[in-house]
Scaffold this motif. Structure first.
Motif, short mmCIF file in Angstrom:
data_model
loop_
_atom_site.label_atom_id
_atom_site.label_comp_id
_atom_site.label_asym_id
_atom_site.label_seq_id
_atom_site.Cartn_x
_atom_site.Cartn_y
_atom_site.Cartn_z
N ALA A 265 65.31 49.30 13.99
CA ALA A 265 65.60 50.73 13.33
C ALA A 265 64.94 50.84 12.08
CB ALA A 265 67.02 50.97 13.07
N GLU A 266 64.59 49.59 11.57
CA GLU A 266 63.77 49.52 10.24
C GLU A 266 62.32 49.81 10.43
OE1 GLU A 266 64.25 49.13 7.26
OE2 GLU A 266 66.47 48.34 7.27
N ASN A 267 61.87 49.80 11.73
CA ASN A 267 60.64 50.17 12.28
C ASN A 267 59.42 49.67 11.52
OD1 ASN A 267 58.81 51.58 13.64
ND2 ASN A 267 58.67 53.34 12.37
N VAL A 268 59.33 48.21 11.43
CA VAL A 268 58.52 47.18 10.61
C VAL A 268 57.75 46.55 11.58
CG1 VAL A 268 59.54 47.34 8.33
CG2 VAL A 268 60.19 45.70 10.06
N ASP A 269 56.47 46.03 11.22
CA ASP A 269 55.39 45.42 12.17
C ASP A 269 55.83 43.79 11.93
OD1 ASP A 269 53.68 44.81 13.97
OD2 ASP A 269 52.08 45.25 13.09
N LEU A 270 56.64 43.18 12.54
CA LEU A 270 56.75 41.60 11.94
C LEU A 270 56.72 40.96 13.44
CD1 LEU A 270 60.17 42.04 9.81
CD2 LEU A 270 57.69 41.38 9.23
N ILE A 271 56.00 39.76 13.07
CA ILE A 271 56.28 38.71 14.30
C ILE A 271 57.15 37.70 14.08
CG2 ILE A 271 54.95 36.94 15.35
CD1 ILE A 271 52.11 38.21 14.35
N LEU A 272 58.24 37.62 14.77
CA LEU A 272 59.45 36.53 14.78
C LEU A 272 59.30 35.38 15.59
CD1 LEU A 272 62.23 39.18 14.84
CD2 LEU A 272 60.75 38.54 13.12
N VAL A 273 59.29 34.19 15.12
CA VAL A 273 59.14 33.00 15.91
C VAL A 273 60.42 32.08 15.33
CG1 VAL A 273 57.08 33.22 16.07
CG2 VAL A 273 57.76 31.75 14.32
#
Length: 504
Positions: A265-273
């Motif tokens: 919902a925050e609509n952010v371009d993150l890469i999670l590891v």
């Protein structure tokens, strides 16, 4: 007070080989509450460079702190460096309190206080609240023996105060992100990055884990607030990669799904590891598309053994069918899998290593991380390994990437040969090379290539160090003689937090 947080340069392969550096989350977690209490707080990160010990000491002294706090996520392998630097700081700043926190000092406080007279106090367990009380006590000249969660000297002898309670509300203490320049920290091949924790602890009883007891019980952040914090880091500081330091962030299906939905919902371009358990991935098969939409690109899965007897011995609770299915599901949903494989739990033979290699091939992971079992005396596994021989006495090399225990049936060079062979076979087989070179997803292709480049450097570094630099004992002491008496009765570092109604 002027409080200085010091992150010493770490000798471990994982710290020295990559061109990227991640911020020291533990020290930042201490720094936030101290800033909120009105103290002047600064962080010196010796990982950059890395700084020579003498230069690091000079910078510490130049700031004229009222107290110096040391800590390192590397724990055992980081201790010799902390001991050297803190001793030099104490000699240059006589009378300034030296405080030490982390996993290793939480359990080895007796030896540290007995052998390192320059250490004023040790923070045992979680540090946010304990450090606040300790610094306030130092400023007021209070009796530290009345503060929970410490190890100090009383009458010249090491003394532990009452255990501090585990923190119930992890959102009550903020991370001091303003203590770092975010532009200096990166991961995933030069992308701006942070380390975070959604949860602490793990509900599973793996006997070799040195972290589970440190956190005492599993707890998690508020999912919506946590997602908002990650979004703010992205919008305000251009963070791209979020590396989860949790042992098991997915333990609560309800809380984990709420976090994923909030982050989408925050609509952010993150890469999670990060890391999790294979059975949690299988459990969440239906919502793995939600994982991907939230930004997950890689999960590290602990696949410590394929042998049922060994899994029972270490209380892993895993199953080969589950491991294989988790890897398949991750690939199906566009998420990379890294299989962590630990050798040395038992007295392996050539046949055992060959069988393990074939099993890993059948899993078909995207990436592989080979580690060596490393016993900690506060874990139940310590008793199982107590009579095995220590071949590596240099604690700076107790970083899971060096052999520390002898194997009865194989000399160290042959164990190394099997490990290096497994890495080559897994990472250089045609299917793995095809994914690395031609993965249809550009982001995952970048991730595969970055890891392959770093893996090549580590591969040659480990062989060169084994042949030229590292020294191993041929008739070393037993684990019990090297470390002392077992501490598994002290495994839980803190008192369980009390729930409403007075129940733990």
């Amino acid at each position: 007070m002027r409080v200085l947080l010091v992150n010493v340069p770490h000798p471990a392969i994982g710290s020295r080989i990559p061109d990227d550096h991640l911020p020291p989350l533990g020290l930042l977690a201490i720094g936030g509450p101290l800033l909120d209490d009105g103290h002047a707080v600064r962080l010196i990160d010796g990982e950059f460079g890395p700084m020579a010990p003498a230069d690091l000491v000079d910078e510490v002294v130049a700031w004229s702190p009222d107290a110096v706090l040391f800590g390192h996520s590397g724990s055992t392998s980081g201790h010799p460096v902390i001991a050297e630097v803190s001793r030099a700081v104490a000699s240059r700043l006589p009378g300034v309190p030296i405080v030490y926190g982390g996993v290793y000092p939480t359990y080895h406080w007796r030896e540290i206080l007995a052998e390192e007279p320059h250490v004023t106090a040790i923070v045992r367990g979680e540090g946010e609240e304990t450090a606040r009380r300790l610094v306030a006590g130092l400023a007021a000249g209070a009796d530290l023996a009345a503060l929970p969660g410490l190890a100090i000297r009383r009458g010249g002898e090491p003394f532990a105060t009452a255990p501090a309670p585990a923190i119930r509300d992890l959102d009550a203490y903020r991370v001091g992100w303003e203590l770092i320049d975010h532009a200096r920290y990166s991961y995933w091949g030069g992308l701006r990055a942070v380390v975070v924790q959604f949860s602490r602890g793990c509900p599973h009883p793996c006997s070799y884990c040195g972290q589970r007891g440190f956190w005492t019980r599993w707890r998690h952040r508020d999912p919506v607030r946590f997602a908002a914090e990650l979004a703010r880091l992205h919008r305000e500081h251009r963070i791209r990669v979020v590396n989860f330091a949790d042992e098991n962030p997915t333990a609560s299906p309800k809380a984990w799904r709420a976090f994923l939905e909030a982050l989408v919902a925050e609509n952010v371009d993150l890469i999670l590891v990060g890391s999790t358990r294979a059975d949690d991935i299988v459990r969440d098969a239906e919502i793995l598309p939600l994982y991907r939409r939230a930004g997950w690109q890689r999960f590290l899965l602990g696949l410590e053994s394929t042998d049922a007897a060994t899994l029972a011995l270490i209380r892993k609770g895993g199953a080969t069918a589950t491991d294989r299915e988790a890897i398949r599901l991750l690939r199906e949903n566009g998420i990379l899998s890294m299989a962590t494989w630990v050798v040395g739990f038992e007295e392996e033979t050539d046949a055992d290593h060959w069988r393990g290699l074939r099993q890993l091939l059948s899993y078909d992971p995207d990436q592989i991380q080979m580690l060596y079992v490393t016993p900690h005396r506060w874990t139940p596994y310590f008793r199982l390994a107590a009579e095995r021989r220590v071949i590596q006495a240099d604690r700076r090399l107790w970083d899971y990437k060096h052999q520390v225990l002898a194997t009865r049936h194989l000399p160290p060079w042959r164990v190394l040969a099997w490990v290096k062979l497994a890495e080559v076979v897994l990472q250089a087989r045609p299917r793995a090379l095809a994914r690395t070179l031609f993965h249809p997803d550009p982001a995952l292709r970048h991730a595969m290539r970055w890891y392959a480049r770093m893996g090549r450097r580590v591969w040659f570094h480990e062989i060169r160090s084994f042949l030229v630099r590292d020294r191993r004992a041929t008739d070393g002491p037993s684990v019990a003689a090297f470390w002392g008496a077992p501490q598994d009765d002290e495994e839980e570092a803190m008192r369980p937090a009390r729930r409403a109604g007075g129940r733990a």
